[in-house]
Scaffold this motif. Structure first.
Motif, PDB file in Angstrom:
ATOM      1  N   TYR A 436       0.834  -1.114  -0.090  1.00  0.00           N
ATOM      2  CA  TYR A 436       0.096  -0.016   0.218  1.00  0.00           C
ATOM      3  C   TYR A 436       0.805   1.290  -0.037  1.00  0.00           C
ATOM      4  O   TYR A 436       2.038   1.205   0.670  1.00  0.00           O
ATOM      5  CB  TYR A 436      -1.118  -0.052   1.247  1.00  0.00           C
ATOM      6  N   ARG A 437       0.286   2.292  -0.771  1.00  0.00           N
ATOM      7  CA  ARG A 437       1.215   3.639  -0.829  1.00  0.00           C
ATOM      8  C   ARG A 437       0.405   4.516  -0.080  1.00  0.00           C
ATOM      9  O   ARG A 437      -0.766   4.786  -0.111  1.00  0.00           O
ATOM     10  CB  ARG A 437       1.354   4.150  -2.235  1.00  0.00           C
ATOM     11  N   GLN A 438       0.926   4.727   1.220  1.00  0.00           N
ATOM     12  CA  GLN A 438       0.219   5.752   2.161  1.00  0.00           C
ATOM     13  C   GLN A 438       0.399   7.119   1.654  1.00  0.00           C
ATOM     14  O   GLN A 438       1.048   7.636   1.239  1.00  0.00           O
ATOM     15  CB  GLN A 438       0.943   5.729   3.356  1.00  0.00           C
ATOM     16  N   PRO A 439      -0.808   7.799   1.709  1.00  0.00           N
ATOM     17  CA  PRO A 439      -0.917   9.008   1.222  1.00  0.00           C
ATOM     18  C   PRO A 439      -0.220   9.927   1.915  1.00  0.00           C
ATOM     19  O   PRO A 439       0.088   9.680   3.218  1.00  0.00           O
ATOM     20  CB  PRO A 439      -2.421   9.537   1.350  1.00  0.00           C
ATOM     21  N   THR A 440       0.376  10.894   1.230  1.00  0.00           N
ATOM     22  CA  THR A 440       1.552  11.898   1.761  1.00  0.00           C
ATOM     23  C   THR A 440       1.069  12.505   3.330  1.00  0.00           C
ATOM     24  O   THR A 440      -0.287  12.907   3.250  1.00  0.00           O
ATOM     25  CB  THR A 440       2.102  13.138   1.068  1.00  0.00           C
ATOM     26  N   GLY A 441       1.545  12.639   4.305  1.00  0.00           N
ATOM     27  CA  GLY A 441       1.315  13.230   5.622  1.00  0.00           C
ATOM     28  C   GLY A 441       0.426  12.293   6.312  1.00  0.00           C
ATOM     29  O   GLY A 441      -0.222  12.662   7.385  1.00  0.00           O
ATOM     30  N   THR A 442       0.319  11.229   5.908  1.00  0.00           N
ATOM     31  CA  THR A 442      -0.522  10.030   6.700  1.00  0.00           C
ATOM     32  C   THR A 442       0.168   9.102   7.375  1.00  0.00           C
ATOM     33  O   THR A 442      -0.176   8.235   7.913  1.00  0.00           O
ATOM     34  CB  THR A 442      -1.577   9.583   5.853  1.00  0.00           C
ATOM     35  N   ALA A 443       1.663   9.170   7.433  1.00  0.00           N
ATOM     36  CA  ALA A 443       2.590   8.100   7.874  1.00  0.00           C
ATOM     37  C   ALA A 443       3.510   8.570   8.857  1.00  0.00           C
ATOM     38  O   ALA A 443       3.468   9.897   9.128  1.00  0.00           O
ATOM     39  CB  ALA A 443       3.357   7.606   6.838  1.00  0.00           C
ATOM     40  N   MET A 444       3.774   7.956  10.048  1.00  0.00           N
ATOM     41  CA  MET A 444       4.608   8.130  11.033  1.00  0.00           C
ATOM     42  C   MET A 444       6.008   8.727  10.346  1.00  0.00           C
ATOM     43  O   MET A 444       6.545   8.385   9.207  1.00  0.00           O
ATOM     44  CB  MET A 444       4.894   6.985  11.545  1.00  0.00           C
ATOM     45  N   ARG A 445       6.393   9.876  10.920  1.00  0.00           N
ATOM     46  CA  ARG A 445       7.789  10.528  10.605  1.00  0.00           C
ATOM     47  C   ARG A 445       8.705  10.373  11.874  1.00  0.00           C
ATOM     48  O   ARG A 445       8.242  10.006  13.034  1.00  0.00           O
ATOM     49  CB  ARG A 445       7.434  11.966  10.509  1.00  0.00           C
TER      50      ARG A 445
END
Lengths: 447, 471
Positions: A436-445
């Motif tokens: 799955y490609r997580q939409p930008t800004g929705t993943a842990m940094r």
């Protein structure tokens, strides 16, 4: 890292499958890479010399999507890494042919187990029938000892219940027994021997039965999966289950497969999804799905009224029972689906090794390396190191944790797979859609 | 009468001159060296007799102890330097002197008596020579020569004894050091285990009992290591004594490991015969029998005769004051002792010698068979260790490493596997030592090197030593 040969065998599977049958050509190949590397490394001379002991080879356990019945009477279930049992119609009776026999089952690339199963697989193929229709099941015994088949949870006549000695004589080796009945209540059931039951189940003789409602629109579902839970004691370096084991199992399987050998559950965004889970292991399994609140909609005792269901994230599947869960796949992503007893989401491990957590092992590597070449001190900071490197293991042994995800080692094993919810999957397309490609800004940094 | 006397004196003079033989300096050592060198190919046999030549031998010893000792150099050092052997050589001188002695005649006996009367003095003088010795001279020389040969055989036998003792002591010493090194590694593994347990304890991960068990095992191994080191010293000292080394000379080194035995096995065929032909103890016993036979012959010839003296006597007649001269004969009279007991003794001694020879030969044959069987057993055991046991132990260690990689066993099991492997390696060294010591014994039993075996067949895998395989 699928080899060419592997690819062609999968391809051949697709070509030979009859109408509607689709092989999962892109199964969890990427996830399997480290395990395959370990497999290659573990193929020592010993493995070649004693193929029987090492488990030998087994066909890759593909998920075969069964053909839909011509009359459209039901939507077939998808049994992960397995298939459904074909049937013929004889004078209005649906006839199934089960063959109980020794089989070699690949638990995951790198490990083949000497099992007993039905029709060359364990679990045996799922038997699908329709509410109220008459079925006849021929059980041919190719095992070295007698057997029976018990129709677990199904309301059959007493003489068809399959309890050796109690309701029928056992079926001797070489003979065929015939069961015939009609099931009135749709649901998820199981079949397994009731003759030398402890041994025959420990060796993998079991399968699922799905009785579809007479009315195909009743409880209509878009994707219907079947998973049989089981536990095994196959000691590292061996290939045959220890049938005398009661508690200390080390392999925990979905359909006699362990992660990273278990196919994912590809789901189209918005699909209504059912997962039917049966448990013939020796302990209960709290099966947990990430990303969703689901409902348990049935047991093998029947449908649970809507008013009696409650939302849940984990469903405990008791021993000797089935559980149906349902949810609407409205949240895209790669959602882990696993038993929440953490040891059950691991492969072979020892429960009796020295505890090294927090122990200062500085300099030990060098000292021990001088004495025992190849030794590596591990465990001071945890066991994650194990998943990071593919070190040689005993033959026919999977790493305790394995699998590779888009962000690194997945560090899982046993009863673990992924529900992959994606937009735009075609109905009937059960191929692995990839990560799955997580939409930008929705993943842990990382800070 | 006068003429007769005139003839007798020159004869006496001749005898006396003939008896004045010098003792040769070599003392038969050339014979000893020749035989010993044939039995110990490549080794020099020397007798240090306080001459400048001795320096050469001292230098040779100094050179040999510079580099790690090979078995042959250890034997060479002992042959040049073993003080007891050098002391033994002096027996050659004793024996050779006895041979010379046997050729010498007893000196003539001069006697005088002076009778004093009231007014007269009557002196008398006589010289008597033992003539029995003259007649028996060659027989006695033969006996002494036979004895001398026997001593030479003895000497070679001592040389071979020493060489065999050195080889046994040498292989034992090499094995000691190798085993001590292997045990040192085992101790190191136990030390790591004890350290790990201590670190686990500091982290709160092990109970005091389990930690103490690791410490106790390590402590026990430390004591065992001292024992093994002491044994190494004891066995080195044994070699020091055999090599006659002391002071700075005792700092010699040994090679790191015992050599592998050859792949071909010696055949027992003909070995007993070789032993009977070559063994010096048998040669010595044969010589004893020869001596006893000579002695018996002489005893029979002499019979009752034990004294035969001939001489002249002069006496002054007190009345006439003239010198009276006349011969003297001294002779035993066989009234009581006719010599039968003496002959019986010699007969018994001859029979004894013969039976001792048979007994020695029987023992020698048995020793050859025993030494051969030991050699074969040790050779098979060593091969079995090398071909089967050590690879199995290595596989255990390899599999342990794999199990540890999978976190299926822990460090203690890994180290234990290594200890087992080191134990097996020490057993292998013991088997190698047994082989080389057996080899020294067998060559000792046949008094020389094994006969060259026909072209060795290509080496094949060692067979499993089992009772059924023994011929």
């Amino acid at each position: 890292m699928t080899s060419r040969r592997d690819f062609f065998s999968r391809g051949a599977g697709i070509l030979t499958a009859t109408a509607g049958a689709v092989g999962l050509t892109r199964s969890a190949a990427a996830q399997q890479a480290p395990a395959q590397a370990a497999h290659a490394a573990a193929k020592g001379p010993g493995a070649r010399r004693a193929p029987q002991l090492a488990g030998g080879t087994a066909p890759t356990a593909r998920t075969v999507v069964p053909p839909a019945p011509a009359d459209g009477s039901y939507r077939p279930v998808v049994t992960l890494n397995a298939s459904s049992l074909p049937y013929t119609i004889s004078a209005g009776v649906k006839e199934f042919r089960l063959v109980a026999q020794p089989v070699k089952r690949e638990f995951a690339p790198g490990m083949v187990v000497n099992c007993w199963g039905y029709n060359a697989q364990t679990p045996g193929p799922t038997i699908e029938m329709v509410q109220g229709e008459r079925v006849r099941i021929f059980v041919k015994n190719e095992l070295p000892e007698w057997t029976t088949v018990h129709w677990h949870g199904m309301l059959v006549p007493n003489g068809m219940d399959g309890v050796g000695g109690l309701t029928q004589p056992q079926i001797p080796p070489g003979k065929t027994g015939v069961y015939e009945f009609a099931i009135d209540e749709p649901g998820t059931y199981m079949y397994h021997p009731h003759a030398d039951e402890m041994v025959q189940m420990a060796m993998g003789l079991m399968g699922m039965v799905v009785v579809h409602p007479k009315d195909p629109t009743e409880r209509a579902i878009d994707r219907d999966f079947a998973i049989m839970l089981h536990s095994w004691d196959v000691k590292p370096g061996t290939a045959t289950p220890n049938v005398a084991q009661m508690l200390d199992f080390d392999m925990w399987t979905f359909n006699s497969r362990v992660f990273p050998g278990i196919d994912p559950l590809p789901v189209r965004l918005g699909d209504r999804v059912r997962v039917r889970i049966g448990n013939l292991s020796m302990t209960s399994h709290p099966i947990h799905l990430h990303g969703y609140h689901f409902h348990q909609t049935a047991t093998d005792g029947g449908r649970i009224p809507d008013s009696a269901q409650w939302p849940m994230t984990t469903v405990n599947v008791p021993v000797g029972a089935t559980v149906d869960i349902e949810f609407v796949a409205d949240r895209p992503g790669d959602w882990a689906f696993h038993c929440h007893k953490s040891h059950h989401a691991m492969n072979a491990m020892s429960h009796d090794i020295p505890n090294m957590i927090g122990v200062n092992q500085a300099g030990m590597d060098k000292r021990i390396g001088g004495l025992v070449p190849g030794y590596m001190a591990m465990g001071s900071t945890g066991m994650a190191e194990m998943a990071k490197m593919a070190m040689p293991l005993p033959r026919n042994t999977l790493p305790m944790m394995a699998g590779k995800g888009p962000f690194g080692p997945l560090e899982m094993g046993g009863m673990f797979t992924v529900v992959k919810v994606r937009e735009g999957l075609a109905p009937g397309d059960y191929r692995d859609p990839g990560w799955y490609r997580q939409p930008t800004g929705t993943a842990m940094r990382l800070l | 009468m006068t003429d007769k006397r005139k003839g007798l004196l020159p004869a006496l003079a001749l005898l006396l001159l003939g008896g004045c033989t010098a003792v040769p300096g070599d003392a038969g050592f050339a014979d000893v060296r020749r035989t010993a060198s044939a039995r110990l190919p490549g080794e020099q046999v020397q007798w240090n007799r306080g001459t400048p030549d001795d320096k050469r031998e001292t230098d040779a010893v100094a050179r040999l102890i510079e580099s790690p000792l090979a078995a042959e150099s250890a034997v060479q050092i002992a042959l040049l330097n073993n003080p007891r052997l050098q002391a033994e050589y002096e027996r050659l001188g004793v024996s050779q002197a006895a041979l010379v002695q046997a050729g010498l005649l007893a000196n003539p006996v001069f006697s005088t008596d002076i009778l004093v009367g009231d007014s007269t003095i009557s002196p008398a003088f006589g010289v008597v020579q033992d003539f029995l010795a003259v007649f028996t001279r060659s027989a006695r020389q033969a006996i002494a020569a036979s004895d001398f040969d026997r001593v030479k055989d003895d000497m070679v036998n001592k040389v071979l004894d020493l060489a065999a003792d050195v080889r046994s002591a040498y292989y034992t010493a090499v094995a000691d050091e190798q085993e001590a090194d292997l045990f040192g590694q085992a101790v190191a593994t136990l030390e790591v285990a004890a350290d790990t347990a201590e670190r686990q304890s500091m982290a709160g991960n092990i109970n005091p009992r389990d930690q103490t068990l690791q410490q106790a095992q390590y402590a026990k191994a430390i004591v065992e290591r001292s024992r093994i080191e002491a044994r190494t010293t004891v066995d080195r000292e044994r070699l020091d004594r055999l090599l006659g080394l002391s002071g700075d000379q005792t700092s010699w080194n040994l090679p790191d490991r015992l050599p592998d035995p050859p792949s071909s096995k010696p055949s027992l065929d003909g070995l007993e015969k070789v032993a009977i032909q070559r063994r010096l103890d048998l040669a010595g016993a044969r010589q004893d029998l020869q001596t006893a036979t000579y002695a018996l012959d002489l005893g029979r010839q002499l019979g009752w005769l034990s004294v035969l003296g001939l001489g002249v006597q002069v006496e002054k007649d007190p009345d006439t004051h003239k010198w009276l001269k006349g011969p003297v004969v001294e002779l035993t009279l066989p009234l009581f002792d006719q010599g039968q007991a003496r002959v019986a003794t010699l007969e018994a001694e001859q029979r004894e010698s013969r039976k001792v020879l048979v007994a020695l030969a029987t023992d020698a044959r048995s020793e050859v068979r025993e030494a051969w069987a030991r050699l074969i057993a040790a050779q098979e055991a060593a091969a079995f260790y090398k071909v089967t046991i050590l690879p199995l132990q290595q596989r255990v260690v390899d599999e342990n490493a794999k199990l540890a990689s999978g976190m299926l066993i822990g460090i203690y099991d890994v180290l234990r596997g290594r200890q087992d492997q080191l134990d097996a390696a020490r057993d292998y060294v013991e088997a190698l030592k047994d082989y080389w010591v057996a080899c020294a014994r067998l060559e000792r039993a046949i008094a020389g090197p094994l006969p060259a075996t026909p072209a060795a067949e290509p080496s094949k895998q060692a067979s499993i030593p089992s009772a059924g395989d023994r011929p």
